[in-house]
Design a protein around this motif. Sequence first.
Motif, mmCIF file in Angstrom:
data_model
loop_
_atom_site.group_PDB
_atom_site.id
_atom_site.type_symbol
_atom_site.label_atom_id
_atom_site.label_comp_id
_atom_site.label_asym_id
_atom_site.label_seq_id
_atom_site.Cartn_x
_atom_site.Cartn_y
_atom_site.Cartn_z
ATOM 1 N N HIS A 62 0.883 -1.335 -0.111
ATOM 2 C CA HIS A 62 0.107 0.011 -0.048
ATOM 3 C C HIS A 62 0.849 1.152 -0.069
ATOM 4 O O HIS A 62 0.512 2.417 0.423
ATOM 5 N N GLU B 190 -9.275 7.599 1.588
ATOM 6 C CA GLU B 190 -10.141 7.800 0.729
ATOM 7 C C GLU B 190 -10.935 9.168 1.397
ATOM 8 O O GLU B 190 -11.255 10.270 0.797
ATOM 9 N N GLU C 251 -8.574 -3.171 2.940
ATOM 10 C CA GLU C 251 -9.884 -2.518 2.903
ATOM 11 C C GLU C 251 -9.847 -1.320 3.846
ATOM 12 O O GLU C 251 -10.305 -0.213 3.558
ATOM 13 N N SER D 85 -7.770 1.490 2.416
ATOM 14 C CA SER D 85 -8.680 2.210 1.247
ATOM 15 C C SER D 85 -9.378 3.046 1.980
ATOM 16 O O SER D 85 -9.625 4.295 1.301
#
Length: 618
Positions: free
Chosen positions: A486, A562, A555, A558
């Motif tokens: 990531h 975001e 997840e 993410s």
Amino acid sequence: MALSPQWLDELRMRTSLSAVVGRTLRLTKAGREFKACCPFHNEKTPSFYVNDEKGFYHCFGCEAHGDAIRWLTDQRGLPFMDAVKELAAEAGMEVPVPDPQAARRAEQRASLHDVTAAAQDWFESNLRGADGVQARSYLGRRGFSEATVREFGFGYAPEDRQALKRALGRFEEPMLIEAGMRIMVEDKEPYDRFRSRLMLPIHDTRGRVIAFGGRILDSEANPNAPKYLNSPDTPLFDKGRTLYNLHRAAPAARQSGRMIVVEGYMDAIALANAGIREAVAPLGTALTENQIELLWRQVERPILCFDGDKAGQRAAMRAISRALPMLRPAHSLVIVRLPTGMDPDDVIRDQGVGAIEQLLAQPASLLDTLWDFEKAASPLNSPEDKAGLKARLLDHVDSIQHPDIRALYKRELLERFSAYAFPPRPPREFRPRSEWQKGGFKPPAPSLSPEARDSLTRAMAGGARDSLTRAVIAGLVKFPDQILRHEDALSDLARRDQNVGPALDSLLEAAETLDLSTQSTISLERGLPAPPAKTLFAFLDEGIDPGDAREDLAEAVSLLVERPALESALAEATARFERDPEGSIADQGRLRERLLALNERLKRFGRRKAAADGESDT
């Protein structure tokens, strides 16, 4: 009654042509157009098309063509003014009252058309006569065919300063001056504007001669004279609202689906001479907003074809700067850059028409051209240089009026800038496990510096703004092999959030020294504060399958990345409310919807964990 061209253009823009035609003809939707059997001739297969965006109808069978006014006069038989009044009433426009002065100006324009038509006849006859030898020789060297010379109306203006005055003696001097054919100076006799030049007529969209362009033939004898000379603006001619060769190129563009814009009228003629007939040119100025609208009435993405030198690049950027505020869905520009030092005629002569067709088939987008130009505009050797590039790109973005297009341009250009200014770290060198295990040697786990441990401790102990951030940091410490997976997202978050930036930078730095083949971990020495015993994030549970934990952690990363991006975009949209209220409100609504969706994803995250705990209890 004299109606100005501007008023009539406004009437056409406010009129839905398909609605007018559809009252008496059954239309069928065909893509972005409507089709029907032509009412002007008998046919069984539809070849009659109505295009609302371009404001005209056209029959490919009998060549019937016109706008809403023409439809009412030709199909319904209305007088011109009755047709105008009917359309104006529907469009909510006031028909101008009779104006005696406007009527006189209209009569004068008609008279000026007589002047330019007579001048064109005279120029053409000069080209064929004894005075036109040098001009004919030049046309021969350029390779223009006789058919091209006749079609484009080449002529010749002799050296004599009073030759045109004598030839057009039936017109009064003031009329010749107003038509741009003669120049008047104080205390001197007026003289012909065009002398010793190869002449070209400039037409309006109806094919009437309204002005002229002249190319000098003997530059050595006249070193200070401009190479090209155009008529001045007159009651007939407005160079900012006129495109050379549009009356010929428009029908060709309807067949080919493309419109090509070149730098000068000789380039347009060279392309036509090679069989590429849908080319137009501005007239000595950068492409104007009015000319861009003229182009968009023909095709949605005109092709700008400029020379490959610096002047050609500047011309392309001037056109792009004019077009950016005007961009609307499906309407843009694309750009072809010719080889350095070559114009379209050079490419055709040296490489053949196939070479120019290949270039035209692969144009660059407006966005690509903008990015390439600004990236090459100045050296980018320092952070300040790169910040200047970002500022220039955002200045261009801010000029875009359409909110959706502006947002998309901003996102794309900033992504390109980030990839350029913050390139990914180089991949780590792969070292086979056997090398580490020779002689029973096992590599030590990388340890964190005291500063790195402190930043992680602060983040885990509450310096991070919420439980999600603390849980993600704990998850990355637990599964350090996921840090580099990531890397891009974490680097972006580190730049956005100064509270957790140092902690994330420490993890990224430590992860680069991990040997994943031996399942190396990060040495914490003193350790970190443990996450809460009751947590919503399953990847921190001791008993969870490692594969499931890594997917849940992905997840969570993410979601974490975001949210600040959306919040930043929402703050920006709110800040511009005063200068763009409509766009600001629309963007705020979309961004809030995305934030609500993100929060719902977080809730589902928690419900999944709660459900899993319930199953284990039973």
